[in-house]
Scaffold this motif. Structure first.
Motif, PDB file in Angstrom:
ATOM      1  N   VAL A  52       0.838  -1.178  -0.161  1.00  0.00           N
ATOM      2  CA  VAL A  52      -0.124  -0.066  -0.058  1.00  0.00           C
ATOM      3  C   VAL A  52       0.797   1.175  -0.046  1.00  0.00           C
ATOM      4  O   VAL A  52       0.840   2.127  -0.736  1.00  0.00           O
ATOM      5  CB  VAL A  52      -0.914  -0.127   1.197  1.00  0.00           C
ATOM      6  CG1 VAL A  52      -1.723   1.290   1.807  1.00  0.00           C
ATOM      7  CG2 VAL A  52      -2.252  -0.975   1.093  1.00  0.00           C
ATOM      8  N   THR A  53       1.846   1.204   0.713  1.00  0.00           N
ATOM      9  CA  THR A  53       2.849   2.383   1.081  1.00  0.00           C
ATOM     10  C   THR A  53       3.538   2.778  -0.367  1.00  0.00           C
ATOM     11  O   THR A  53       3.553   3.876  -0.850  1.00  0.00           O
ATOM     12  CB  THR A  53       3.855   2.351   2.006  1.00  0.00           C
ATOM     13  OG1 THR A  53       3.190   1.875   3.115  1.00  0.00           O
ATOM     14  CG2 THR A  53       4.581   3.504   2.342  1.00  0.00           C
ATOM     15  N   ILE A  54       3.968   1.623  -1.167  1.00  0.00           N
ATOM     16  CA  ILE A  54       4.804   1.610  -2.184  1.00  0.00           C
ATOM     17  C   ILE A  54       3.912   2.374  -3.321  1.00  0.00           C
ATOM     18  O   ILE A  54       4.250   2.927  -4.400  1.00  0.00           O
ATOM     19  CB  ILE A  54       5.678   0.227  -2.672  1.00  0.00           C
ATOM     20  CG1 ILE A  54       6.835   0.036  -1.770  1.00  0.00           C
ATOM     21  CG2 ILE A  54       6.101   0.398  -4.105  1.00  0.00           C
ATOM     22  CD1 ILE A  54       7.352  -1.341  -1.676  1.00  0.00           C
ATOM     23  N   GLN A  61       7.505  10.864  -8.260  1.00  0.00           N
ATOM     24  CA  GLN A  61       7.800  11.465  -6.935  1.00  0.00           C
ATOM     25  C   GLN A  61       9.146  11.245  -6.682  1.00  0.00           C
ATOM     26  O   GLN A  61       9.748  12.357  -6.053  1.00  0.00           O
ATOM     27  CB  GLN A  61       6.761  10.873  -5.921  1.00  0.00           C
ATOM     28  CG  GLN A  61       7.258  10.766  -4.395  1.00  0.00           C
ATOM     29  CD  GLN A  61       6.781  12.157  -3.591  1.00  0.00           C
ATOM     30  OE1 GLN A  61       5.742  12.651  -4.190  1.00  0.00           O
ATOM     31  NE2 GLN A  61       7.272  12.279  -2.512  1.00  0.00           N
ATOM     32  N   LEU A  62       9.814  10.105  -7.003  1.00  0.00           N
ATOM     33  CA  LEU A  62      11.055   9.852  -6.638  1.00  0.00           C
ATOM     34  C   LEU A  62      12.145  10.743  -7.109  1.00  0.00           C
ATOM     35  O   LEU A  62      13.247  11.336  -6.598  1.00  0.00           O
ATOM     36  CB  LEU A  62      11.349   8.381  -7.034  1.00  0.00           C
ATOM     37  CG  LEU A  62      10.528   7.474  -6.174  1.00  0.00           C
ATOM     38  CD1 LEU A  62      10.941   5.898  -6.880  1.00  0.00           C
ATOM     39  CD2 LEU A  62      11.024   7.422  -4.525  1.00  0.00           C
ATOM     40  N   SER A  63      11.935  11.303  -8.396  1.00  0.00           N
ATOM     41  CA  SER A  63      12.655  11.945  -9.078  1.00  0.00           C
ATOM     42  C   SER A  63      12.449  13.601  -8.685  1.00  0.00           C
ATOM     43  O   SER A  63      13.521  14.368  -9.060  1.00  0.00           O
ATOM     44  CB  SER A  63      12.670  11.970 -10.471  1.00  0.00           C
ATOM     45  OG  SER A  63      11.408  11.978 -11.079  1.00  0.00           O
ATOM     46  N   ALA A  64      11.497  14.040  -8.165  1.00  0.00           N
ATOM     47  CA  ALA A  64      11.263  15.202  -7.710  1.00  0.00           C
ATOM     48  C   ALA A  64      11.897  15.843  -6.615  1.00  0.00           C
ATOM     49  O   ALA A  64      12.802  14.973  -5.892  1.00  0.00           O
ATOM     50  CB  ALA A  64       9.650  15.348  -7.199  1.00  0.00           C
ATOM     51  N   TYR A  71       9.624   9.962   0.265  1.00  0.00           N
ATOM     52  CA  TYR A  71       9.167   8.633  -0.063  1.00  0.00           C
ATOM     53  C   TYR A  71       9.707   7.833   1.380  1.00  0.00           C
ATOM     54  O   TYR A  71       9.010   6.903   1.810  1.00  0.00           O
ATOM     55  CB  TYR A  71       9.876   8.199  -1.263  1.00  0.00           C
ATOM     56  CG  TYR A  71       9.027   6.826  -1.870  1.00  0.00           C
ATOM     57  CD1 TYR A  71       9.899   5.754  -1.823  1.00  0.00           C
ATOM     58  CD2 TYR A  71       7.950   7.161  -2.492  1.00  0.00           C
ATOM     59  CE1 TYR A  71       9.028   4.599  -2.556  1.00  0.00           C
ATOM     60  CE2 TYR A  71       7.244   6.162  -3.071  1.00  0.00           C
ATOM     61  CZ  TYR A  71       7.763   4.584  -3.161  1.00  0.00           C
ATOM     62  OH  TYR A  71       6.976   3.564  -3.587  1.00  0.00           O
ATOM     63  N   ALA A  72      11.100   7.936   1.352  1.00  0.00           N
ATOM     64  CA  ALA A  72      11.680   7.039   2.520  1.00  0.00           C
ATOM     65  C   ALA A  72      11.038   7.402   3.967  1.00  0.00           C
ATOM     66  O   ALA A  72      10.741   6.315   4.715  1.00  0.00           O
ATOM     67  CB  ALA A  72      13.132   7.386   2.858  1.00  0.00           C
ATOM     68  N   GLY A  73      10.417   8.717   4.048  1.00  0.00           N
ATOM     69  CA  GLY A  73       9.752   8.950   5.293  1.00  0.00           C
ATOM     70  C   GLY A  73       8.539   8.389   5.216  1.00  0.00           C
ATOM     71  O   GLY A  73       8.050   7.756   6.528  1.00  0.00           O
ATOM     72  N   SER A  74       7.672   8.042   4.080  1.00  0.00           N
ATOM     73  CA  SER A  74       6.408   7.574   4.259  1.00  0.00           C
ATOM     74  C   SER A  74       6.574   5.899   4.597  1.00  0.00           C
ATOM     75  O   SER A  74       6.162   5.331   5.524  1.00  0.00           O
ATOM     76  CB  SER A  74       5.887   7.720   3.130  1.00  0.00           C
ATOM     77  OG  SER A  74       5.527   8.935   2.724  1.00  0.00           O
ATOM     78  N   LEU A  75       7.738   5.216   3.975  1.00  0.00           N
ATOM     79  CA  LEU A  75       8.109   3.836   4.035  1.00  0.00           C
ATOM     80  C   LEU A  75       8.674   3.495   5.396  1.00  0.00           C
ATOM     81  O   LEU A  75       7.663   2.556   6.090  1.00  0.00           O
ATOM     82  CB  LEU A  75       9.188   3.761   3.112  1.00  0.00           C
ATOM     83  CG  LEU A  75       9.132   2.143   2.467  1.00  0.00           C
ATOM     84  CD1 LEU A  75       7.764   1.879   2.044  1.00  0.00           C
ATOM     85  CD2 LEU A  75      10.020   2.184   1.513  1.00  0.00           C
ATOM     86  N   HIS A 124      11.518   7.936   9.998  1.00  0.00           N
ATOM     87  CA  HIS A 124      10.314   8.639   9.477  1.00  0.00           C
ATOM     88  C   HIS A 124      10.420  10.133   9.739  1.00  0.00           C
ATOM     89  O   HIS A 124      10.389  10.974   8.891  1.00  0.00           O
ATOM     90  CB  HIS A 124       9.131   8.054  10.127  1.00  0.00           C
ATOM     91  CG  HIS A 124       7.942   8.619   9.725  1.00  0.00           C
ATOM     92  ND1 HIS A 124       7.349   8.825   8.880  1.00  0.00           N
ATOM     93  CD2 HIS A 124       6.806   9.322  10.851  1.00  0.00           C
ATOM     94  CE1 HIS A 124       6.055   9.374   8.819  1.00  0.00           C
ATOM     95  NE2 HIS A 124       6.060   9.715   9.954  1.00  0.00           N
ATOM     96  N   ALA A 125      10.300  10.696  10.975  1.00  0.00           N
ATOM     97  CA  ALA A 125      10.449  12.115  11.298  1.00  0.00           C
ATOM     98  C   ALA A 125      11.566  12.684  10.633  1.00  0.00           C
ATOM     99  O   ALA A 125      11.315  13.822   9.920  1.00  0.00           O
ATOM    100  CB  ALA A 125      10.390  12.216  12.588  1.00  0.00           C
ATOM    101  N   LEU A 126      12.581  11.937  10.700  1.00  0.00           N
ATOM    102  CA  LEU A 126      13.840  12.978  10.173  1.00  0.00           C
ATOM    103  C   LEU A 126      13.694  12.924   8.629  1.00  0.00           C
ATOM    104  O   LEU A 126      13.795  14.168   8.143  1.00  0.00           O
ATOM    105  CB  LEU A 126      15.106  12.003  10.470  1.00  0.00           C
ATOM    106  CG  LEU A 126      16.362  12.485  10.062  1.00  0.00           C
ATOM    107  CD1 LEU A 126      16.752  13.946  10.707  1.00  0.00           C
ATOM    108  CD2 LEU A 126      17.547  11.360  10.238  1.00  0.00           C
ATOM    109  N   PHE A 127      13.510  11.907   8.022  1.00  0.00           N
ATOM    110  CA  PHE A 127      13.553  12.016   6.541  1.00  0.00           C
ATOM    111  C   PHE A 127      12.281  12.634   6.056  1.00  0.00           C
ATOM    112  O   PHE A 127      12.767  13.437   5.038  1.00  0.00           O
ATOM    113  CB  PHE A 127      13.202  10.585   6.069  1.00  0.00           C
ATOM    114  CG  PHE A 127      14.131   9.506   5.974  1.00  0.00           C
ATOM    115  CD1 PHE A 127      13.803   8.186   6.158  1.00  0.00           C
ATOM    116  CD2 PHE A 127      15.446   9.915   5.936  1.00  0.00           C
ATOM    117  CE1 PHE A 127      15.046   7.049   6.405  1.00  0.00           C
ATOM    118  CE2 PHE A 127      16.573   8.825   6.061  1.00  0.00           C
ATOM    119  CZ  PHE A 127      16.322   7.643   6.082  1.00  0.00           C
TER     120      PHE A 127
END
Ligand SMILES: Cc1cc2nc3c(=O)[nH]c(=O)nc-3n(C[C@H](O)[C@H](O)[C@H](O)COP(=O)(O)OP(=O)(O)OC[C@H]3O[C@@H](n4cnc5c(N)ncnc54)[C@H](O)[C@@H]3O)c2cc1C
Length: 465
Positions: A52-54, A61-64, A71-75, A124-127
């Motif tokens: 669901v997250t991916i 979004q990854l290249s933005a 993205y890493a933060g959401s994951l 998550h908070a840091l990313f």
């Protein structure tokens, strides 16, 4: 010591003596397949959370700018939150899981997973902060201020994360050792609050939920169900059982140096489903004790209307039981533990205990069928420390078994790779049950493994959680 080495309970009236003592009902049989299904469901849940997250964010979004970090933060946020849910489930004492893995097994898993959700949620908070800052071309601190003040529920979630961090720190073994267990436990309870105040920001802001009502519903139901299980098995069931059986202290009896038996009396104990080897968490409803629940094994099978626990004084609670007054009311949680006859896989059993570990061994022994020919090893530094040994000898005799009482220093009365095969020549036909202080249990398990005994037939209950 009680009149008859096998029976226990308050002094018997002549009429009582004639009646055959009733036995409580046995605990339900563990169902490994069901517990296996639960494990499978937990794994599937992790897979679904990842999927669901991916899929909730477009690949572009990854290249933005700042996209990769966000993205890493959401994951990390989603996986961390899911693992926190699993952590809660592991300690919510769900009976069919607990019967298979035992409380100590579930706690070991809980501790092994613990660093992950806290680290992932911190990441998550840091990313997210760094990702948003990069997107906004702003400084990280500035962006952190924006997140805390302008995004709904982020401030409470940050408080939640700080609480989780604190609990993580005090649970590190080196720190925990310096704290009284009760202090550590009371702070640990704050984890429920930390999770509750963090919940809202996930479904309000999470990319997997915004614009995805179905995911939002499924996630909320999963959390509500977990909260329901905790309320049901950590509070509801213990309260219902305590009210049903209305246990009170009937008698306190000296058993040996620093050891007493507490005989309790209660109602409908013939309906209390418990197996030998299991323990309860006992809460004695009297001053200075009502707020703490401590695990003590049953030191005999229930003899309705009586139950017995036998306790060695090692600290304030266990020492306090020597002076507990008859009539004191008791609340119970449990029974817990997988240290039962159901775990046995081989035709015969070897039961090993040191010191006060004899309690779980004695009730387990009573639950083994006649003619089961168990071998029992009792280890103690002094003869006086062999508490309940008369009863154990009697029970072994009734089961055509063998008993060895090993008294002396660790060197003099060692149970090791040399002595064990000598004491138990048919060790390969036996399951090994070991109970007692943590260090002793670890050494016997280690010895059994070195002698080629597979883990699935080694069952252990260490008296430390
Ligand atoms: C499954 C199990 C069964 C047990 N059965 C018996 C028994 O039949 N007879 C017996 O004498 N002892 C038994 N114990 C040990 C007993 O629970 C502890 O000795 C007791 O809780 C110590 O509390 P205290 O306040 O007297 O001592 P403290 O000074 O508070 O603690 C002494 C030690 O006991 C441990 N301990 C303290 N409180 C708890 C708690 N709530 N849960 C787990 N560990 C704790 C601490 O980690 C510490 O190492 C059992 C322990 C477990 C885990």
């Amino acid at each position: 010591m009680s009149a008859s080495p096998v029976a226990f309970g308050a002094p018997k009236s002549p009429a009582d003596r004639k009646r055959k003592p009733a036995r409580g009902s046995a605990a339900p049989r563990p169902r490994p397949a069901l517990a296996g299904l639960a494990l499978l469901a937990a794994g599937a849940g992790l897979g679904a959370t990842l999927a669901v997250t991916i899929t909730s964010e477009p690949a572009s979004q990854l290249s933005a700018r700042g996209g990769l970090l966000t993205y890493a933060g959401s994951l990390t946020g989603m996986i961390g939150t899911y693992l926190a849910l699993i952590m809660v489930l592991l300690v919510s004492r769900i009976p069919f899981v607990e019967r298979v893995a035992g409380q100590d097994g579930l706690l070991r898993l809980h501790r092994a997973i613990a660093p992950w959700p806290i680290s992932l949620l911190a990441a998550h908070a840091l990313f997210l902060t760094l990702g948003y800052a990069e997107t906004a071309r702003a400084g990280a601190w500035h962006e952190a201020g924006i997140l805390l003040t302008r995004y709904p529920d982020v401030l409470t979630a940050t408080l939640g994360l700080a609480l989780m961090g604190l609990i993580g720190i005090i649970s590190v073994r080196a720190v925990r050792r310096r704290l009284r267990r009760e202090t550590w436990w009371l702070i640990h309870l704050w984890m429920y609050l930390a999770l509750a105040i963090s919940f809202a920001h996930v479904i309000v802001l999470g990319p997997a939920f915004v614009g995805h009502p179905l995911t939002r519903v499924v996630w909320s139901v999963a959390w509500a169900a977990t909260a329901g299980l905790v309320l049901c098995y950590r509070f509801g069931l213990p309260a219902a059982r305590s009210l049903r059986h209305r246990l009170t202290v009937a008698e306190v009896r000296a058993e040996g140096p620093g050891v007493v038996s507490v005989i309790c009396t209660g109602r409908r104990l013939d309906r209390l489903a418990v197996s030998g080897g299991q323990f309860f968490c006992w809460r004695f409803l009297t001053r200075g004790m009502w707020w703490q629940a401590h695990p003590y094994s049953l030191s005999a099978l229930p003899q309705p209307p009586y139950l017995r626990l036998t306790v060695k004084a090692v600290g304030d609670h266990s020492a306090g039981l020597a002076s507990i007054r008859p009539g004191t009311r008791i609340a119970i949680e449990g029974p817990y533990g997988a240290f039962t006859r159901y775990a046995q896989r081989r035709p015969r059993a070897l039961l090993v205990a040191a010191g006060i570990g004899v309690t779980a061994l004695r009730s387990l022994l009573e639950d083994l069928p006649r003619g089961s020919a168990p071998v029992v090893l009792l280890r103690a530094s002094q003869p006086a420390d062999l508490v309940l040994s008369t009863e154990v000898r009697e029970l072994v005799k009734h089961r055509r078994g063998t008993i060895h009482e090993l008294v002396g220093s660790r060197e003099e009365a060692a149970i090791d790779e040399t002595s064990l095969p000598r004491l138990v020549p048919d060790l390969a036909q036996r399951d090994v049950y070991v109970c007692g202080p943590e260090g002793f249990v670890a050494s016997i398990v280690d010895t059994a493994r070195k002698l080629g005994i597979p883990d699935e037939v080694i069952h252990h209950e260490a008296f430390a959680l």
